[in-house]
Scaffold this motif. Structure first.
Motif, PDB file in Angstrom:
ATOM      1  N   ILE A  10       0.906  -1.149  -0.066  1.00 18.63           N
ATOM      2  CA  ILE A  10       0.115  -0.091   0.183  1.00 18.63           C
ATOM      3  C   ILE A  10       0.900   1.412   0.061  1.00 18.63           C
ATOM      4  CG2 ILE A  10      -1.507   1.307   1.525  1.00 18.63           C
ATOM      5  CD1 ILE A  10      -2.671  -1.323   2.389  1.00 18.63           C
ATOM      6  N   GLY A  11       1.695   1.200   1.036  1.00 18.13           N
ATOM      7  CA  GLY A  11       2.818   2.523   0.935  1.00 18.13           C
ATOM      8  C   GLY A  11       3.289   2.668  -0.273  1.00 18.13           C
ATOM      9  N   ALA A 164      -1.284  12.710  -1.870  1.00 18.11           N
ATOM     10  CA  ALA A 164      -0.974  12.980  -0.295  1.00 18.11           C
ATOM     11  C   ALA A 164      -2.197  12.197   0.140  1.00 18.11           C
ATOM     12  CB  ALA A 164      -1.152  14.466  -0.153  1.00 18.11           C
ATOM     13  N   GLY A 165      -3.148  12.115   0.001  1.00 27.91           N
ATOM     14  CA  GLY A 165      -4.281  11.168   0.492  1.00 27.91           C
ATOM     15  C   GLY A 165      -4.065   9.769   0.591  1.00 27.91           C
ATOM     16  N   LEU A 166      -3.380   9.280  -0.647  1.00 23.09           N
ATOM     17  CA  LEU A 166      -2.997   7.822  -0.574  1.00 23.09           C
ATOM     18  C   LEU A 166      -1.775   7.674   0.418  1.00 23.09           C
ATOM     19  CD1 LEU A 166      -2.419   7.371  -4.495  1.00 23.09           C
ATOM     20  CD2 LEU A 166      -4.042   6.244  -3.058  1.00 23.09           C
ATOM     21  N   LEU A 171       0.196   5.368   5.466  1.00 23.42           N
ATOM     22  CA  LEU A 171       0.502   5.327   6.914  1.00 23.42           C
ATOM     23  C   LEU A 171      -0.095   4.615   7.823  1.00 23.42           C
ATOM     24  CD1 LEU A 171       2.155   6.841   8.826  1.00 23.42           C
ATOM     25  CD2 LEU A 171       0.662   8.894   8.943  1.00 23.42           C
ATOM     26  N   VAL A 172      -1.646   4.522   7.504  1.00 20.00           N
ATOM     27  CA  VAL A 172      -2.520   3.754   8.530  1.00 20.00           C
ATOM     28  C   VAL A 172      -2.457   2.282   8.278  1.00 20.00           C
ATOM     29  CG1 VAL A 172      -4.921   3.318   8.925  1.00 20.00           C
ATOM     30  CG2 VAL A 172      -4.277   5.655   8.540  1.00 20.00           C
ATOM     31  N   LYS A 176      -1.375  -0.371  11.122  1.00 17.52           N
ATOM     32  CA  LYS A 176      -2.183  -1.593  11.619  1.00 17.52           C
ATOM     33  C   LYS A 176      -1.665  -2.876  11.230  1.00 17.52           C
ATOM     34  CE  LYS A 176      -5.770   1.115  12.813  1.00 17.52           C
ATOM     35  NZ  LYS A 176      -6.348   1.279  14.234  1.00 17.52           N
ATOM     36  N   LEU A 177      -0.705  -2.938  10.109  1.00 18.72           N
ATOM     37  CA  LEU A 177      -0.556  -4.288   9.750  1.00 18.72           C
ATOM     38  C   LEU A 177       1.008  -4.718  10.026  1.00 18.72           C
ATOM     39  CD1 LEU A 177      -2.704  -4.413   6.448  1.00 18.72           C
ATOM     40  CD2 LEU A 177      -3.179  -5.384   8.321  1.00 18.72           C
TER      41      LEU A 177
END
Length: 402
Positions: A10-11, A164-166, A171-172, A176-177
């Motif tokens: 995701i990052g 920036a939203g991505l 980050l989240v 979490k993972l």
């Protein structure tokens, strides 16, 4: 494959989107700021050089911080840089925003590669690295084309705000993972730096610079090349980037699979074929169908080199891989910076929009030569080791025995 790899992917998706989306928006950004296409190309070069500088710098800072927290800090830096690009009042401020975002890139993939490799069994390492890089390649199928479409429809500033939203989602996801990995004990900077005394590490990094540089020479100027030479409409650049991205996804997964089986042969095939396809692009760029097929092939062959090159560095820098891994990500981007700059030079010199393809073909061919040299040196070193261990090389011992 562990769920933590999804968080890293995701990052990687966010970072991949911001790195590549500028290609499709280069004409719009150039028009808005009143600069030429080669000058706008500095947004590619500046980002890439920021990765080169940021990779070792951030990785060295990261040796003092647990890896999960460092990955989260890097995503924060990425978010700030993209917001700065989105609101930039001038070309120079946008360039600064690109550089700030780029500082996170190398260390994220460098630290992420080491984390990914540690989460799986030894014979799955290249596959795990490829899984993380899948985020980068999928960005080229989804993130980059959508970003280009948004940029051409409602303005490139909106694209960078979305990117920036991505970063926030990335980050989240990491928070979490990714498991709380302990800070590596006993890791000293001098041990990490010692890897750079290894000729094979340096050769692998040089292959990275030249091989992936070949891809970027062509792809940096894909928008003007396809609209001015192939005759595509501006809106077609979006789906051409989808084709490039699909090629990248396929090439990355194939490269990861075969790198765990036959690393050097995988490099010979991918680099040799890449040089040929880039040379052919100077001709195929004049035909819409041929150009589209060639773009997909460049993506596939270019990214087929990524897992084997990254694994090659990790293998050769065993014992202190983190800095070498991050610097190799910097090497990919040094290749990007070099080729984007050289591509801009040949366009500015009046050789036309297809001229960067020749630059790319020469760079990829040079990487193939280095791969052959690296393998030859390795065979010689192994033969010398056999002499030291047994008095005569193993092949000669067999002959004597018979």
């Amino acid at each position: 494959m562990p769920l933590a790899l999804l968080a890293l992917a995701i990052g990687a998706f966010g970072i991949g989107t911001t790195e590549f989306v500028i290609m499709g928006l280069l004409p719009q950004v150039a028009d808005d700021f009143g600069v030429s296409i080669p000058t706008a190309g500095l947004l590619v070069t500046g980002y890439a050089l920021g990765v080169v500088i940021g990779a070792p710098l951030m990785t060295v800072l990261g040796t003092k911080i647990p890896r999960k927290r460092m990955l989260m800090l890097l995503m924060g830096l990425f978010i700030v840089g993209n917001l700065l690009s989105a609101v930039a009042p001038s070309f120079s401020v946008m360039l600064i925003g690109r550089v700030v975002a780029s500082l996170a890139h190398g260390a994220f993939f460098g630290i992420g590669s080491v984390v990914a490799a540690e989460l799986v069994a030894p014979d799955k390492k290249a596959g795990a690295i490829a899984m993380m890089f899948t985020g980068l390649t999928v960005a080229n199928v989804v993130g980059v084309p959508l970003g280009t479409l948004v940029g051409q429809s409602v303005g490139w500033r909106v694209t960078f705000a979305i990117v920036a939203g991505l970063g926030v989602i990335g980050l989240v996801g990491i928070a979490k993972l990714v498991p709380d990995l302990p800070k590596q004990e006993g890791v000293q900077l001098r041990h990490e730096l010692a890897a750079f005394k290894n000729t094979q590490v340096l050769l692998a990094m040089a292959m990275t610079v030249l091989g992936f540089g070949g891809v970027f020479a062509a792809i940096t100027y894909i928008a003007p090349m396809m609209t001015h030479v192939a005759g595509f409409a501006d809106g077609s650049v979006t789906w051409l980037l989808v084709l490039f991205g699909l090629g990248m996804v396929g090439g990355n997964l194939i490269g990861g699979r075969f790198a765990d089986r036959a690393l050097m042969p995988m490099l010979y095939v991918s680099l040799g074929a890449l040089a040929v396809v880039l040379a052919l692009f100077t001709v195929t760029a004049h035909n819409k169908i041929a150009a589209a097929v060639t773009i997909a092939l460049i993506g596939a062959l270019g990214f087929a080199t990524v897992p084997p090159l990254q694994k090659r560095v990790l293998d050769q820098a065993h014992g202190a891989p983190t800095l070498a891994s991050a610097v190799n990500i910097g090497a990919f981007n040094l290749g990007n910076a070099l080729s984007a700059w050289l591509g801009g030079l040949v366009i500015a010199a009046g050789f036309g929009y297809t001229a960067p393809n020749w630059v790319g073909a020469v760079l990829a061919a040079a990487a193939l030569v280095l791969a052959i040299l690296s393998a030859a040196l390795e065979r010689r070193t192994n033969a010398h080791g056999a002499v030291v261990a047994g008095g005569v090389p193993s092949g000669q011992r067999t002959a004597v025995h018979h």
